[in-house]
Design a protein around this motif. Structure first.
Motif, PDB file in Angstrom:
ATOM      1  N   ALA A   9      -1.581 -10.705 -29.124  1.00 35.84           N
ATOM      2  CA  ALA A   9      -1.905 -10.805 -30.546  1.00 35.84           C
ATOM      3  C   ALA A   9      -3.333 -11.243 -30.821  1.00 35.84           C
ATOM      4  O   ALA A   9      -3.849 -11.043 -31.906  1.00 35.84           O
ATOM      5  CB  ALA A   9      -0.932 -11.773 -31.219  1.00 35.84           C
ATOM      6  N   ASP A  10      -3.971 -11.853 -29.830  1.00 32.65           N
ATOM      7  CA  ASP A  10      -5.315 -12.370 -30.070  1.00 32.65           C
ATOM      8  C   ASP A  10      -6.098 -12.402 -28.762  1.00 32.65           C
ATOM      9  O   ASP A  10      -5.544 -12.201 -27.681  1.00 32.65           O
ATOM     10  CB  ASP A  10      -5.251 -13.765 -30.699  1.00 32.65           C
ATOM     11  N   GLU A  11      -7.387 -12.674 -28.884  1.00 30.30           N
ATOM     12  CA  GLU A  11      -8.284 -12.634 -27.728  1.00 30.30           C
ATOM     13  C   GLU A  11      -7.889 -13.637 -26.645  1.00 30.30           C
ATOM     14  O   GLU A  11      -7.835 -13.301 -25.463  1.00 30.30           O
ATOM     15  CB  GLU A  11      -9.712 -12.904 -28.187  1.00 30.30           C
ATOM     16  N   ARG A  12      -7.628 -14.869 -27.019  1.00 31.30           N
ATOM     17  CA  ARG A  12      -7.293 -15.901 -26.038  1.00 31.30           C
ATOM     18  C   ARG A  12      -6.037 -15.517 -25.253  1.00 31.30           C
ATOM     19  O   ARG A  12      -6.001 -15.607 -24.031  1.00 31.30           O
ATOM     20  CB  ARG A  12      -7.084 -17.252 -26.728  1.00 31.30           C
ATOM     21  N   THR A  13      -5.012 -15.066 -25.974  1.00 28.50           N
ATOM     22  CA  THR A  13      -3.775 -14.654 -25.317  1.00 28.50           C
ATOM     23  C   THR A  13      -4.034 -13.471 -24.389  1.00 28.50           C
ATOM     24  O   THR A  13      -3.500 -13.416 -23.272  1.00 28.50           O
ATOM     25  CB  THR A  13      -2.696 -14.294 -26.356  1.00 28.50           C
ATOM     26  N   ALA A  14      -4.863 -12.541 -24.829  1.00 25.53           N
ATOM     27  CA  ALA A  14      -5.180 -11.373 -23.996  1.00 25.53           C
ATOM     28  C   ALA A  14      -5.867 -11.793 -22.707  1.00 25.53           C
ATOM     29  O   ALA A  14      -5.480 -11.368 -21.611  1.00 25.53           O
ATOM     30  CB  ALA A  14      -6.055 -10.391 -24.774  1.00 25.53           C
ATOM     31  N   LEU A  15      -6.885 -12.636 -22.819  1.00 24.61           N
ATOM     32  CA  LEU A  15      -7.637 -13.042 -21.634  1.00 24.61           C
ATOM     33  C   LEU A  15      -6.764 -13.825 -20.660  1.00 24.61           C
ATOM     34  O   LEU A  15      -6.778 -13.564 -19.451  1.00 24.61           O
ATOM     35  CB  LEU A  15      -8.857 -13.864 -22.041  1.00 24.61           C
ATOM     36  N   THR A  16      -5.992 -14.771 -21.166  1.00 27.48           N
ATOM     37  CA  THR A  16      -5.163 -15.573 -20.264  1.00 27.48           C
ATOM     38  C   THR A  16      -4.004 -14.757 -19.696  1.00 27.48           C
ATOM     39  O   THR A  16      -3.628 -14.953 -18.543  1.00 27.48           O
ATOM     40  CB  THR A  16      -4.660 -16.852 -20.958  1.00 27.48           C
ATOM     41  N   ALA A  17      -3.459 -13.834 -20.479  1.00 33.41           N
ATOM     42  CA  ALA A  17      -2.367 -12.992 -19.980  1.00 33.41           C
ATOM     43  C   ALA A  17      -2.856 -12.051 -18.883  1.00 33.41           C
ATOM     44  O   ALA A  17      -2.182 -11.854 -17.872  1.00 33.41           O
ATOM     45  CB  ALA A  17      -1.737 -12.201 -21.123  1.00 33.41           C
ATOM     46  N   TYR A  18      -4.035 -11.472 -19.079  1.00 29.34           N
ATOM     47  CA  TYR A  18      -4.559 -10.567 -18.053  1.00 29.34           C
ATOM     48  C   TYR A  18      -4.960 -11.324 -16.787  1.00 29.34           C
ATOM     49  O   TYR A  18      -4.775 -10.822 -15.675  1.00 29.34           O
ATOM     50  CB  TYR A  18      -5.716  -9.717 -18.598  1.00 29.34           C
ATOM     51  N   LEU A  19      -5.486 -12.527 -16.939  1.00 31.56           N
ATOM     52  CA  LEU A  19      -5.788 -13.330 -15.748  1.00 31.56           C
ATOM     53  C   LEU A  19      -4.503 -13.673 -15.001  1.00 31.56           C
ATOM     54  O   LEU A  19      -4.436 -13.522 -13.771  1.00 31.56           O
ATOM     55  CB  LEU A  19      -6.549 -14.595 -16.136  1.00 31.56           C
ATOM     56  N   ALA A  20      -3.476 -14.081 -15.717  1.00 35.56           N
ATOM     57  CA  ALA A  20      -2.190 -14.397 -15.078  1.00 35.56           C
ATOM     58  C   ALA A  20      -1.625 -13.171 -14.367  1.00 35.56           C
ATOM     59  O   ALA A  20      -1.083 -13.269 -13.256  1.00 35.56           O
ATOM     60  CB  ALA A  20      -1.200 -14.921 -16.118  1.00 35.56           C
TER      61      ALA A  20
END
Length: 196
Positions: A9-20
């Protein structure tokens, strides 16, 4: 966990989800390996799966320390080799390295959670050979993108190494590691002793 990153839904979630997701992909390349196999370098390079995971853990530790503006121990000199970071030492085990990587990931995630602005400046070490001389700082956002890039690059290395060791590929390994209830691929199984 799904095969791909769920919608974000947002940039922070995208970045942390892709790193995970990239961390998970790297970790799964070690699924079912023996200590000996984790140290194997069956391709034209000296890289091993254990060594790549060790490097990924140290990479996260390094960048998390930079975000916190802390320095652990002495920094590598510009002419000093980092080859030892890419191989397991005789006293290191795959289990310990996986635990070290999990701990580094947890620490990175906790630090990111505590930083409200992804644009926050991160001072970079000066005179490091891999950093352009004119760069004085990057943002938390840049650090996350770099960690995704670094983890994905080494995950690809690990995929090739794992397939060279025993023919295992990502989807069957993931199905086995996560015990998918209704796998759409046949989960990886170790070869029977004495076969191939």
């Amino acid at each position: 966990m799904p095969r791909v990153v769920p919608p974000v839904a947002d940039e922070r979630t995208a970045l942390t989800a892709y790193l995970a997701h990239q961390r998970r992909a790297l970790r799964v390349t070690a699924y079912g390996l023996t200590e000996e196999q984790a140290r194997m370098a069956p391709t034209g390079s000296e890289l091993s799966i254990g060594g790549l995971i060790k490097h990924a853990a140290r990479c996260e530790e390094f960048w998390t320390d930079l975000m916190l503006q802390r320095q652990r121990g002495t920094q590598r000199k510009t002419d000093e080799s980092d080859a030892d970071e890419f191989r397991l030492a005789p006293d290191e085990t795959l289990t310990a390295i996986l635990a070290m990587y999990a701990e580094a990931a947890d620490r990175t995630d906790a630090v990111i959670t505590g930083i409200p602005d992804l644009g926050q400046a991160v001072p970079v070490p000066q005179r490091a050979p891999w950093i352009p001389a004119e760069v004085e700082e990057w943002s938390i956002r840049w650090v996350l993108l770099h960690l995704i890039e670094e983890t994905a690059r080494h995950g690809g290395h690990a995929d090739v190494i794992r397939e060279s060791i025993d023919g295992a590929t990502f989807d069957p390994l993931l199905a086995a590691a996560e015990a998918w209830p209704d796998p759409w691929v046949r989960p990886w199984e170790p070869a029977s002793p004495g076969v191939g």
